[in-house]
Design a protein around this motif. Structure first.
Motif: not given
Length: 610
Positions: A571-587
């Motif tokens: 499934r292709i999600l309509p959003i990306d994973f970013t630090v801002a939206n909480g789905y990625m760590t700072p690293s």
């Protein structure tokens, strides 16, 4: 009755085993004794070319083992040589296993679905001298390794009469050397290396000794409760790949306990094989029980018959659940269950050959619903738990100690505890001795006081029943019991220009799927290059050409793994994973748990069609 003890200052589940493996005991030593004492007893049944089952006695089987062992000696196989085998479960796998042990060498299994890259790692890491390939097609997977690896000398093909050709090279004059090597093998000598996927993508080779495998193979059948399921004179159909530690353990245990074992290498023929072999018990992964349920559902047909089946399936589940409650099933539920027996349940058991009353499930969580369904129709499924590193079982439900939803009390002779952080720990003669050529991973796998870290989270109740509550590792275990390291596919797919991030999913599911996000910076250029109009990432996630491009990328990535590990749907999600939206760590690491939690609806859509 409580099965809880104190050991090393830890609270642990434990049940005593009947046998302690002594230094002089080894698998070939035990099997040589069995062949002598049980010469005319049937140990296997082989499927003939006309789909009938042909009995094989211990006398016949061991004669073939000795002949093949002589041939291996004639080929120059030395003690502690490693021989790879890439094959479905079949009689010849058991034959090569025993013959290899008889000459003091070790058989190293490779899944028959593995790619050349995966096989290369195993053959190289374990320094295999030769390989046994089931078919010419599997030989072609291994063939590129011959010119690459100096230690890899030859490939023998089962379906090109490898057993006969190798056996023909030996002579009776080699028999004393076989017995000398059997007598020289000790309990703590290496028996096999079984490779299990790690989070780095490279499988780790778990080194299992003769003591490890004999401990579980012997103590199970001798247990007062388990002997009612797997004791002597039973019939068991082996439907798991022998590259899996669970299947290897089952085969050894059945041989030791005096059972007759048959092989069902093709899942497509499983139901027909069960019907013709007529097993009294099976040991399998949850996916097989799901297939059995689906076969019964499909056989019900349509309309009224289908409604009838599904109604009485619910009755079976309710009846089984009521067995665990004070007072048991009500009179009304008992009456409905008796009606279900006449109309539905007996026909389900006939699908399974008519004799099946017990089964053991392992490799992945079974699920309480399936467990109750099968018990309700008259087939007890005893769920167990274990890993490659624990020689398969470390806990299992039994007729004497059963609690559906748990993985049972500790297996006989095994200790199971829970660390301060909730991780399940294991200790005993069933625990492996370490990872091949990987001292760092070996050290990390044990606590300071010598307990094996399973990587799973759980708890133990006051009666010693063990409940698995989650996975500490990111490693995915499918419903079929296949270990899948998500990093292999994720890393490959992130190299595609359209793809930003990938989260591979499939834990306890029938196949591997993936959640994909698009790279918003690369998307405009890709669209222009393909003659497509501008669109947002959300719009692109539904565009047919974008979907086709991602599909092609996934198919290419799948070439690096086995079919069982490959991504079937995405499934292709309509959003990306970013630090801002909480789905990625700072690293810049994806927070997998957060993604799986928040996009659970999308994951369920992957599996909605089955």
């Amino acid at each position: 009755m409580s099965n809880v003890v104190e050991i090393d200052g830890r609270r642990a589940a434990y049940r005593a085993g009947k046998i302690t493996i002594t230094e002089s005991m080894s698998i070939p030593w035990v099997m040589r004794n069995h062949a002598h004492d049980r010469a005319e007893q049937i140990v296997f049944e082989r499927k003939s070319s006309i789909n009938t089952w042909v009995p094989v006695t211990w006398r016949q089987f061991y004669a073939e083992v000795r002949a093949l062992a002589r041939g291996l000696l004639a080929l120059g196989v030395e003690p502690n040589d490693h021989i790879a085998i890439m094959s479905h479960s079949r009689y010849e796998f058991a034959l090569f296993d025993q013959a290899t042990w008889a000459v003091g060498a070790q058989l190293i299994p490779i899944y028959e679905t593995d790619s050349t890259d995966q096989a290369r790692w195993i053959v190289k890491d374990s320094q295999c001298r030769m390989a046994i390939a089931e078919t010419p097609q599997i030989r072609d997977v291994l063939a590129p390794l011959l010119p690459e690896l100096d230690h890899f000398e030859a490939i023998h093909v089962v379906e090109e009469n490898a057993v006969e050709k190798i056996s023909a090279k030996g002579s009776l004059a080699l028999d004393p050397e076989i017995d000398r090597r059997i007598d020289a093998t000790t309990a703590d000598d290496l028996a096999t290396i079984i490779y299990t996927s790690g989070t780095t993508g490279l499988p780790k080779g778990a080194r299992l000794t003769h003591r490890n495998l004999l401990h579980v193979a012997i103590n199970g059948p001798l247990d007062d409760g388990l002997s009612r399921i797997i004791g002597g004179m039973q019939r068991s159909l082996l439907a798991l790949p022998m590259a899996h530690v669970f299947a290897r353990f089952i085969c050894l245990m059945s041989m030791y306990s005096g059972n007759v074992t048959g092989f069902a290498p093709d899942a497509k023929n499983l139901v027909s094989d069960v019907q013709s072999f007529r097993p009294t018990y099976i040991l399998a992964v949850p996916r097989i029980f799901e297939k059995i349920y689906n076969a019964a559902d499909a056989k019900a047909g349509k309309g009224l018959k289908l409604k009838l089946f599904r109604h009485f399936a619910k009755v079976a589940i309710e009846y089984s659940r009521a067995l665990d409650k004070p007072g048991g099933p009500s009179l009304a539920l008992k009456a409905e269950h008796r009606l279900g027996e006449r109309l539905v349940y007996s026909s389900i058991r006939s699908i399974l050959g008519g004799n099946l009353r017990n089964s053991i499930s392992g490799g992945a969580p079974l699920g309480a619903r399936l467990g109750h369904f099968f018990r309700g129709v008259g087939i007890n499924v005893y769920e167990g738990y274990g890993l490659t590193e624990t020689s398969a079982p470390t806990s299992v439900n039994t007729p004497h100690f059963m609690r559906i939803g748990s993985v049972g009390p500790a297996y006989p002779g095994c200790y199971v505890s829970v660390d301060d952080d909730g991780e399940i720990l294991g200790k005993g003669d069933h625990i492996f001795v370490g990872y091949n050529n990987n001292s760092e991973a070996t050290a990390a796998a044990f606590t300071e006081d010598g307990w094996f870290r399973t990587g799973d989270l759980g708890e133990i109740d006051d009666d010693g029943f063990i409940f698995i509550t989650g996975r500490k590792k990111e490693l995915i275990v499918t419903a079929g019991g296949k270990n899948v390291a998500p990093a292999v596919l994720e890393d490959r797919l992130r190299g595609h220009p359209l793809i930003s991030q990938v989260v591979v999913v499939g834990d306890q599911k029938p196949f591997i799927g993936a959640l994909v996000t698009l790279d918003s910076e690369m998307l405009p250029g890709w669209l222009r290059n393909h003659g497509l109009p501008e669109m947002s990432a959300s719009e692109a996630s539904e565009d047919p050409q974008v979907l086709a491009a991602i599909d092609r990328a996934i198919k290419r990535a799948n070439d690096s793994v086995s079919r069982a590990e490959s991504i079937r749907k995405f499934r292709i999600l309509p959003i990306d994973f970013t630090v801002a939206n909480g789905y990625m760590t700072p690293s810049m690491k994806v927070k997998r748990a957060s993604v799986i939690r928040d996009f659970n609806e999308e994951i369920e859509r992957i599996y909605a069609a089955g």
